[in-house]
Each structure stands twice: as C-alpha cells, then as structure tokens.
Design an enzyme around this catalytic site. Structure first.
Site, PDB file in Angstrom:
ATOM      1  N   ASP A 106      -8.110  -3.912  27.060  1.00  0.00           N
ATOM      2  CA  ASP A 106      -8.308  -3.147  28.294  1.00  0.00           C
ATOM      3  C   ASP A 106      -7.026  -2.405  28.682  1.00  0.00           C
ATOM      4  OD1 ASP A 106     -11.074  -4.019  29.592  1.00  0.00           O
ATOM      5  OD2 ASP A 106     -10.174  -5.807  28.711  1.00  0.00           O
ATOM      6  N   ASP A 148      -3.468  -4.822  22.525  1.00  0.00           N
ATOM      7  CA  ASP A 148      -4.216  -5.227  23.707  1.00  0.00           C
ATOM      8  C   ASP A 148      -5.543  -4.458  23.718  1.00  0.00           C
ATOM      9  OD1 ASP A 148      -4.783  -6.162  26.367  1.00  0.00           O
ATOM     10  OD2 ASP A 148      -3.968  -4.288  27.141  1.00  0.00           O
ATOM     11  N   ASP A 155      -0.560  -2.426  27.969  1.00  0.00           N
ATOM     12  CA  ASP A 155      -0.346  -1.642  29.190  1.00  0.00           C
ATOM     13  C   ASP A 155       0.074  -2.456  30.394  1.00  0.00           C
ATOM     14  OD1 ASP A 155      -3.236  -1.652  31.169  1.00  0.00           O
ATOM     15  OD2 ASP A 155      -3.066  -2.810  29.323  1.00  0.00           O
TER      16      ASP A 155
END
Length: 276
Positions: free
Chosen positions: A43, A41, A216
C-alpha cells in the site's frame, strides 16, 4: 506539496530535510547473478492508498510484473507488507514469490504455502478493546494475526484519544505502536518489516545480495534501517520527510516505471541516471 493529513506524521520526525535523489536504474547490474535483492511494500508503493483497505485499485498488470521481476532476480524478490497474507492474496491472487505479511509477523518463502510466524499471536483482549473503541468513534479497525490497525482517516479529531488508548494498551501488553498514514497500529514484538528483511537475507536465495527496500510509510523505516545495516539502501515513496532511505520516488506510478525498467531499460524515463 505535502498532504496536510500527513502533518502529524511529519511532525513526529522533525523538520523535513533536504530532498533525496532519484534512485539509479536497476538494469543491468540488478539482473546479474550476484546482484541486488528487492523488497517492496504494497500500500502506497505498489498501489495507491484508499480510504478503505479493501478499496484499493490493483492494476491488472501488477501480478504479472511481480512474477516477472522475481523470475529475473532468481527469486531475490519479496513483498513485505502490513497486510495479512490472506488479505494480500485476496487482492493479487495466489503469489508464488517470497512474501511477509502483518509487518513481518507472517513469513513465507518463495514457492511455499507454509507460513512461519516471526511473532506471537496478538492477545484477544487487545482486539476486543480496540474494536470497542473504534465502534464508539466510528473508526475502521483492521485486526491481523500479529497486529491490529485502527484507521482514523476522516476523523482527525479522534486522534488524541486514539493515541492515548493505543499507548495505554501497548504498555499493558508489551506491544509496539506505529503511527502510519492516518492509522495507528499495535504489533507484537518481532512483527516488523526490518525483522522480515533480516530473515529473508539469512536464506540461501537472498544470502550475499545487496538488499533494496522500497516503501512509503513510517512503518517502512524499520526495513530501511535493516537494509542500511546490510550494506543496502532504501527508496522512500511519496513526499520527503525524515527517513533512513537513500533515494526517493514521487509516487506509485514512478515505482511502476522504475520496476518496469528492470525488465526493459528502454521503458524508464530516467535514462540519464547511471545504473546501481
């Protein structure tokens, strides 16, 4: 300590479970010819989340780290992000690695500039309606080719109305609704990170490898579930919550250290962990 702004997302997933262990070292098995495939991922994983999507700080060494990791993995490396590919390359520069944008709606193999769509474009009426709602409430809206995100950071009082409006819009147009970190996103069917991982794993470069996904947010859970089904594993970044991931890292800096160890095992402070 859990950020209180994330309390709603945690509540969606029930009580916080027992913590997960640190991920094992990636080297040396990761670098072997028949080893793992790595999906990242962006961000909250490779860069810290900012109040505005354009306000993220990209460490100057990050593009080089990405290129070296892909090379050492013989191309079994991809970034899978909620950002559009244009927005991602606006931050990182031209990428030669495999990448999927818009939560998987945009799919591009390594070394190619041809983008394959894994979903239908978002209807214009959805964009118009949610932009008008965002303007009325002072929210940031982020239209993408196959999804639209409405950020409510700094305006928690608007969340109930935003959820109601997004739910209504999603039902009317057959869209998926995702509740991430201070953001509500509506996406077209087929536009999710799990679908992107599955598509990559069907290509010759990735076929036969064990997929590892690092992310996240709640929007990464589709990818965690996908790698589990492919005998892989997920790594959650940030505070503990209910998740399909097997391991956890505390934050972006820990991700960078863990990735650097794939290139230089001596750079990883977690040397006591056994390799994957």
């Amino acid at each position: 300590m859990t950020d209180p702004r994330e309390a709603h997302s945690l509540a969606e997933h029930g009580a916080i479970p027992r913590d997960l262990p640190l991920p094992p070292l990636l080297a040396p098995p990761l670098l072997a010819p028949t080893a793992d495939a790595l999906f990242l991922d962006f961000d909250g994983t490779l860069v810290e989340i900012a109040d505005h999507p354009d306000g993220v700080f990209v460490p100057p060494e990050l593009p080089g780290l990405i290129a070296r990791l892909s090379q050492r993995l013989d191309g079994r490396f991809a970034i899978v992000t909620g950002r559009s590919l244009d927005a991602l390359e606006g931050l990182l520069g031209t990428l030669e690695v495999a990448v999927a944008g818009s939560h998987g709606g945009e799919f591009r193999p390594a070394g190619s500039r041809e983008v394959h769509a894994l979903a239908q474009p978002l209807p214009a009426e959805v964009v118009t309606g949610l932009c008008a709602f965002a303007d009325q409430h002072g929210l940031l809206v982020e239209p993408k080719p196959f999804s639209i995100a409405v950020h409510y950071r700094g305006h928690p009082e608007v969340l109930p109305a935003l959820l109601a409006r997004a739910s209504e819009t999603g039902e009317a147009f057959g869209l998926k609704m995702k509740h991430g970190k201070q953001v509500i996103e509506l996406s077209m069917p087929g536009s999710d990170k799990g679908s992107a991982v599955e598509r990559f794993m069907q290509t010759p470069t990735f076929a036969g490898a064990r997929p590892i996904f690092v992310g996240d947010d709640v929007t990464d859970e589709d990818a965690f579930a996908a790698v589990n089904a492919l005998d892989g594993a997920g790594i959650l970044v940030g505070p503990m919550r209910q998740t399909h991931a097997r391991w956890r890292l505390d934050g972006v800096a820990d991700v960078h250290a863990w990735l650097a160890a794939a290139l230089d095992p001596d750079s990883n402070p977690q040397k006591e962990n056994s390799p994957v």
